[in-house]
Design an enzyme around this catalytic site. Structure first.
Site, PDB file in Angstrom:
ATOM      1  N   LYS A 164       0.842  -1.198   0.000  1.00  0.00           N
ATOM      2  CA  LYS A 164       0.000   0.000   0.000  1.00  0.00           C
ATOM      3  C   LYS A 164       0.879   1.252   0.000  1.00  0.00           C
ATOM      4  O   LYS A 164       1.802   1.368   0.823  1.00  0.00           O
ATOM      5  CB  LYS A 164      -0.876   0.022   1.253  1.00  0.00           C
ATOM      6  CG  LYS A 164      -1.879  -1.131   1.320  1.00  0.00           C
ATOM      7  CD  LYS A 164      -3.003  -0.948   0.326  1.00  0.00           C
ATOM      8  CE  LYS A 164      -4.100  -1.991   0.546  1.00  0.00           C
ATOM      9  NZ  LYS A 164      -5.149  -1.902  -0.465  1.00  0.00           N
ATOM     10  N   LYS A 276     -13.317  -7.227  -7.437  1.00  0.00           N
ATOM     11  CA  LYS A 276     -13.580  -7.761  -6.111  1.00  0.00           C
ATOM     12  C   LYS A 276     -14.969  -8.392  -6.178  1.00  0.00           C
ATOM     13  O   LYS A 276     -15.979  -7.698  -6.000  1.00  0.00           O
ATOM     14  CB  LYS A 276     -13.527  -6.641  -5.068  1.00  0.00           C
ATOM     15  CG  LYS A 276     -12.112  -6.116  -4.803  1.00  0.00           C
ATOM     16  CD  LYS A 276     -12.128  -4.996  -3.787  1.00  0.00           C
ATOM     17  CE  LYS A 276     -10.761  -4.756  -3.173  1.00  0.00           C
ATOM     18  NZ  LYS A 276      -9.693  -4.506  -4.130  1.00  0.00           N
TER      19      LYS A 276
HETATM   20  O1  LIG Z   1      -6.094  -7.132  -3.601  1.00  0.00           O
HETATM   21  C1  LIG Z   1      -5.365  -7.677  -2.762  1.00  0.00           C
HETATM   22  O2  LIG Z   1      -4.286  -8.162  -3.074  1.00  0.00           O
HETATM   23  C2  LIG Z   1      -5.764  -7.747  -1.332  1.00  0.00           C
HETATM   24  C3  LIG Z   1      -7.051  -7.076  -1.000  1.00  0.00           C
HETATM   25  C4  LIG Z   1      -6.998  -5.585  -0.929  1.00  0.00           C
HETATM   26  O3  LIG Z   1      -5.968  -4.992  -1.112  1.00  0.00           O
HETATM   27  C5  LIG Z   1      -8.203  -4.880  -0.508  1.00  0.00           C
HETATM   28  C6  LIG Z   1      -9.050  -5.516   0.383  1.00  0.00           C
HETATM   29  C7  LIG Z   1     -10.173  -4.900   0.872  1.00  0.00           C
HETATM   30  C8  LIG Z   1     -10.474  -3.628   0.477  1.00  0.00           C
HETATM   31  C9  LIG Z   1      -9.656  -2.968  -0.449  1.00  0.00           C
HETATM   32  C10 LIG Z   1      -8.533  -3.594  -0.960  1.00  0.00           C
HETATM   33  C11 LIG Z   1      -7.770  -2.893  -2.049  1.00  0.00           C
HETATM   34  O4  LIG Z   1      -7.332  -3.518  -3.021  1.00  0.00           O
HETATM   35  O5  LIG Z   1      -7.682  -1.692  -2.012  1.00  0.00           O
HETATM   36 MG   LIG Z   2      -6.898  -1.681  -4.341  1.00  0.00          MG
END
Ligand SMILES: O=C(O)CCC(=O)c1ccccc1C(=O)O
Ligand SMILES: [Mg+2]
Length: 348
Positions: A164, A276
Site C-alpha cells: 500500500k 472484487k
Molecule cells: O487485492 C489484494 O491483493 C488484497 C485485498 C486488498 O488490497 C483490498 C481488500 C479490501 C479492500 C480494499 C482492498 C484494495 O485492493 O484496495
Molecule cells: Mg486496491
C-alpha cells in the site's frame, strides 16, 4: 419454474490480526453477514455478504435491512432481482444459490452425503479446487513494516506482493520502495496500491520511478502495476496516465461495482480492472460482462470468510485470462477461521 428456499442469516464481526492501513484510513473489524439457503430437498447453499461502503458498496446496515425485510422462505425470483444498489447482497445470495444447486461439488465425497454442507466444507473445497489452479498475491503492510514482512511470506511460497502506498509522505515511501526493490529476490512481482490517494503530480512521480526501474536491466523485480493512483472522480487523468507510461495501471475503487465497470470500459479503459467479486454484484452478470468484453482482470479479496472466498475464487479461476496472481493471499484475522465459523453458526 420457481424454487423455494428457507433463508437464514447471521451477522458477524471479525477482528483483524493487525490494523489494516490504507489511504482510506485504519480498519480494525470486518463486519458482514453469513447466509444459508436450504431448498425443498434439503440441499444447502452458503453465501456471504461482506460490504465495504467506503469502497463503493452498500453499507452493512443496508445489507442487514435487506435481509431483515425478507420472508423466511424466498424464491429464485427474489435472488435474481436484488437491486444494483445492493451489490454485496447480489453476490451473497446468488453465490449461495449456485453452491446449493450442487454444480460446485462442494460437500461431495463426505460421509454425510451431499446435503451436509457446512461453512468448513468451503475451506475444503478451496483447498481441493482453487489452491492448485491459482497463484496468490500476498498483501504487505504499509510503510517500513513491509521490509521485514515479505521474507516470511516468500518462505510460505508467495512470489507476488502488494504494498500500500499513499499512506505516508511520498519521499519516505519512495525510499522504502527502493529498499524493497533492492532486497526482494529476483523474479518477484510487486504491485503498488495507492487506494486513490495520490495527487496528479505524485502519480506521475511514482509512474516515472517505476518506468525507470523497468528500463534498468539490473532490477530483476517486476513492478506489475500501480493500483488506483487517483481518486474515482479523476478517471480521465488515470486514462491519460495509462497511455503515458510503460508501467501498467489497474483501476480498483473506480470499478467497485458492475455498473462502474461497464461505465469505465465504455469510456475507453483498456488497462487492468481489479475485480472484487464480493462487492462487484451479480456473479452471473459479471460472467457475461467478462465473456463479452474479454477484459484484463486481476481478482481481489474483500477480506471475506471461506464462504465468500470460495465463490470469489471460483469466479477468478473461471474468468482470469492471464494467469495473474489473485489478491487472496493471507489470513488477516485473529481467530482461527474454522472454529470461528463453527461458533458463529452453532446449530451445525
Ligand atoms: O487485492 C489484494 O491483493 C488484497 C485485498 C486488498 O488490497 C483490498 C481488500 C479490501 C479492500 C480494499 C482492498 C484494495 O485492493 O484496495
Ligand atoms: Mg486496491
Amino acid at each position: 419454474m420457481t424454487n423455494d428456499y428457507r433463508f437464514e442469516f447471521r451477522p458477524y464481526q471479525r477482528r483483524f490480526l493487525r490494523t489494516l492501513t490504507t489511504n482510506h484510513g485504519n480498519w480494525n473489524i470486518r463486519e458482514g453477514i453469513i447466509l444459508r439457503l436450504t431448498d425443498e430437498s434439503g440441499k444447502i447453499g452458503w453465501g456471504e455478504i461482506a460490504p465495504i461502503s467506503w469502497f463503493g458498496s452498500e453499507t452493512l446496515e443496508q445489507a442487514l435491512d435487506f435481509c431483515r425485510q425478507l420472508p423466511k422462505e424466498i424464491t429464485d425470483e427474489i435472488i435474481f432481482s436484488i437491486p444494483d444498489e445492493l451489490p454485496a447482497c447480489q453476490f451473497g445470495f446468488e453465490s449461495a444459490y449456485e453452491m446449493g444447486s450442487g454444480e460446485w461439488g462442494v460437500g461431495s465425497g463426505g460421509d454425510e452425503g451431499d446435503n451436509f454442507i457446512t461453512p468448513n466444507s468451503c475451506t475444503d473445497a478451496i483447498n481441493r479446487v482453487c489452491t492448485n489452479s491459482l497463484f496468490y498475491s500476498a498483501l504487505l503492510p504499509a510503510g517500513e513494516a513491509a521490509l521485514n514482512q515479505w521474507e516470511t511470506l516468500w518462505e510460505q511460497g508467495y512470489h507476488t506482493f502488494k504494498w500500500k502506498i499513499g499512506v505516508y509522505a511520498i519521499a519516505d515511501e519512495l525510499e522504502i520502495f527502493e529498499s524493497l526493490i533492492d532486497t526482494l529476490p529476483d523474479f518477484t512481482k510487486l504491485r503498488l496500491d495507492a487506494n486513490g490517494g495520490l495527487s496528479y503530480e505524485e502519480a506521475n512521480l511514482w509512474l516515472r520511478t517505476c518506468d525507470n526501474f523497468k528500463a534498468n536491466a539490473e532490477v530483476p523485480v517486476e513492478i506489475e502495476f500501480i493500483e488506483q493512483p487517483l481518486p474515482v472522480e479523476q478517471f480521465q487523468q488515470m486514462l491519460e496516465l495509462s497511455l503515458s507510461y510503460e508501467t501498467a495501471i489497474a483501476i480498483d475503487e473506480s470499478v467497485a461495482t458492475l455498473r462502474q465497470l461497464a461505465a469505465c470500459h465504455q469510456q475507453g479503459w483498456r488497462g487492468i480492472f481489479v475485480i472484487k467479486p464480493g462487492i462487484v454484484g451479480s456473479p452471473s452478470r459479471l460472467r457475461n460482462f467478462c465473456h463479452q468484453y474479454k477484459i484484463n482482470t486481476v481478482f481481489s479479496s474483500v477480506f471475506e470468510t471461506a464462504i465468500g472466498r470460495l465463490a470469489a475464487l471460483r469466479l477468478a479461476a473461471e474468468l482470469s485470462r492471464n494467469n495473474r496472481a489473485v489478491g487472496f493471499g493471507i489470513d488477516h484475522f485473529l481467530e482461527q477461521e474454522e472454529t470461528w465459523l463453527q461458533s458463529l453458526w452453532n446449530d451445525l
